[in-house]
Design a protein around this motif. Sequence first.
Motif, PDB file in Angstrom:
ATOM      1  N   LYS A  55     -10.846 -18.063  43.193  1.00 38.37           N
ATOM      2  CA  LYS A  55     -12.077 -18.564  42.597  1.00 38.37           C
ATOM      3  C   LYS A  55     -13.206 -18.309  43.587  1.00 38.37           C
ATOM      4  O   LYS A  55     -13.128 -18.686  44.746  1.00 38.37           O
ATOM      5  CB  LYS A  55     -11.965 -20.053  42.316  1.00 38.37           C
ATOM      6  CG  LYS A  55     -13.227 -20.622  41.719  1.00 38.37           C
ATOM      7  CD  LYS A  55     -13.106 -22.110  41.467  1.00 38.37           C
ATOM      8  CE  LYS A  55     -14.416 -22.646  40.932  1.00 38.37           C
ATOM      9  NZ  LYS A  55     -14.357 -24.094  40.737  1.00 38.37           N
ATOM     10  N   LEU A  56     -14.235 -17.658  43.118  1.00 39.52           N
ATOM     11  CA  LEU A  56     -15.391 -17.339  43.939  1.00 39.52           C
ATOM     12  C   LEU A  56     -16.582 -18.128  43.421  1.00 39.52           C
ATOM     13  O   LEU A  56     -16.963 -17.987  42.264  1.00 39.52           O
ATOM     14  CB  LEU A  56     -15.666 -15.837  43.889  1.00 39.52           C
ATOM     15  CG  LEU A  56     -16.846 -15.312  44.694  1.00 39.52           C
ATOM     16  CD1 LEU A  56     -16.609 -15.553  46.176  1.00 39.52           C
ATOM     17  CD2 LEU A  56     -17.042 -13.841  44.419  1.00 39.52           C
ATOM     18  N   ALA A  67     -29.466 -10.072  36.516  1.00 45.82           N
ATOM     19  CA  ALA A  67     -28.568  -9.011  36.981  1.00 45.82           C
ATOM     20  C   ALA A  67     -27.104  -9.312  36.675  1.00 45.82           C
ATOM     21  O   ALA A  67     -26.289  -8.392  36.582  1.00 45.82           O
ATOM     22  CB  ALA A  67     -28.744  -8.795  38.483  1.00 45.82           C
ATOM     23  N   VAL A  68     -26.741 -10.585  36.518  1.00 49.71           N
ATOM     24  CA  VAL A  68     -25.349 -10.961  36.271  1.00 49.71           C
ATOM     25  C   VAL A  68     -25.265 -11.761  34.984  1.00 49.71           C
ATOM     26  O   VAL A  68     -25.922 -12.777  34.839  1.00 49.71           O
ATOM     27  CB  VAL A  68     -24.777 -11.801  37.442  1.00 49.71           C
ATOM     28  CG1 VAL A  68     -23.338 -12.194  37.167  1.00 49.71           C
ATOM     29  CG2 VAL A  68     -24.883 -11.041  38.746  1.00 49.71           C
ATOM     30  N   LYS A  69     -24.476 -11.265  34.062  1.00 49.45           N
ATOM     31  CA  LYS A  69     -24.288 -11.921  32.766  1.00 49.45           C
ATOM     32  C   LYS A  69     -22.837 -12.355  32.632  1.00 49.45           C
ATOM     33  O   LYS A  69     -21.957 -11.863  33.334  1.00 49.45           O
ATOM     34  CB  LYS A  69     -24.626 -10.957  31.627  1.00 49.45           C
ATOM     35  CG  LYS A  69     -26.024 -10.421  31.679  1.00 49.45           C
ATOM     36  CD  LYS A  69     -26.996 -11.472  31.226  1.00 49.45           C
ATOM     37  CE  LYS A  69     -28.382 -10.856  31.142  1.00 49.45           C
ATOM     38  NZ  LYS A  69     -29.387 -11.670  31.720  1.00 49.45           N
ATOM     39  N   VAL A  74     -17.898  -8.815  39.059  1.00 47.54           N
ATOM     40  CA  VAL A  74     -18.638  -8.973  40.306  1.00 47.54           C
ATOM     41  C   VAL A  74     -17.752  -8.533  41.455  1.00 47.54           C
ATOM     42  O   VAL A  74     -16.641  -9.022  41.608  1.00 47.54           O
ATOM     43  CB  VAL A  74     -19.058 -10.447  40.506  1.00 47.54           C
ATOM     44  CG1 VAL A  74     -19.819 -10.616  41.810  1.00 47.54           C
ATOM     45  CG2 VAL A  74     -19.887 -10.929  39.324  1.00 47.54           C
ATOM     46  N   SER A  75     -18.207  -7.590  42.258  1.00 50.73           N
ATOM     47  CA  SER A  75     -17.472  -7.145  43.435  1.00 50.73           C
ATOM     48  C   SER A  75     -17.994  -7.875  44.652  1.00 50.73           C
ATOM     49  O   SER A  75     -19.180  -8.171  44.746  1.00 50.73           O
ATOM     50  CB  SER A  75     -17.631  -5.645  43.634  1.00 50.73           C
ATOM     51  OG  SER A  75     -17.063  -4.940  42.549  1.00 50.73           O
ATOM     52  N   THR A  90     -13.976 -10.042  40.043  1.00 53.03           N
ATOM     53  CA  THR A  90     -13.636 -11.164  39.182  1.00 53.03           C
ATOM     54  C   THR A  90     -14.638 -11.242  38.042  1.00 53.03           C
ATOM     55  O   THR A  90     -15.816 -10.966  38.249  1.00 53.03           O
ATOM     56  CB  THR A  90     -13.619 -12.486  39.991  1.00 53.03           C
ATOM     57  OG1 THR A  90     -13.228 -13.544  39.139  1.00 53.03           O
ATOM     58  CG2 THR A  90     -14.963 -12.806  40.591  1.00 53.03           C
ATOM     59  N   PRO A  91     -14.215 -11.572  36.840  1.00 52.86           N
ATOM     60  CA  PRO A  91     -15.192 -11.677  35.751  1.00 52.86           C
ATOM     61  C   PRO A  91     -16.089 -12.898  35.938  1.00 52.86           C
ATOM     62  O   PRO A  91     -15.614 -13.969  36.292  1.00 52.86           O
ATOM     63  CB  PRO A  91     -14.331 -11.809  34.495  1.00 52.86           C
ATOM     64  CG  PRO A  91     -12.982 -12.191  34.975  1.00 52.86           C
ATOM     65  CD  PRO A  91     -12.861 -11.763  36.400  1.00 52.86           C
TER      66      PRO A  91
END
Length: 102
Positions: A55-56, A67-69, A74-75, A90-91
Motif C-alpha cells: 500500500k502506497l 495528472a492522476v485519475k 503510478v510508478s 500500483t493502480p
Amino acid sequence: ANVLRAELLLAEAQLEKSEVRAPFSGTIGLRSVSPGAFLSAGDIIATLQDLDPIKLDFALPEAYSEAVKMGDVVSFTSAVSKPSRPRRSTPATRPPVSGTWA
C-alpha cells in the motif's frame, strides 16, 4: 552404541526445534537480535513484511491533481531500493490531492 544413537536422536530433535519458520512468505524487516544470540521460545527475532501487494500512501499537490485519475498506474521508487530492482506500480484508487477546500 545405543547411548550414542540416543544422543544423536536427541541432538537431531533439538536442531529441528531450532529452525525458524515464518507464517507467510515475505521480506525480513527490522532485526531484533544479533546473529549468534541465544533465544528463548517466543522471542521476537525480526519483523516480516508482506510486500505484495504494497500500500502506497502519498500526497500530491493540488496543482498536479489532474495528472492522476482513479485507475491510473503510478510508478514509484524508494530511497532505499536497490538500483537493480524494477520500479513498482500500483493502480490509483482515488485522486490523491492535498490542499484546503472552501
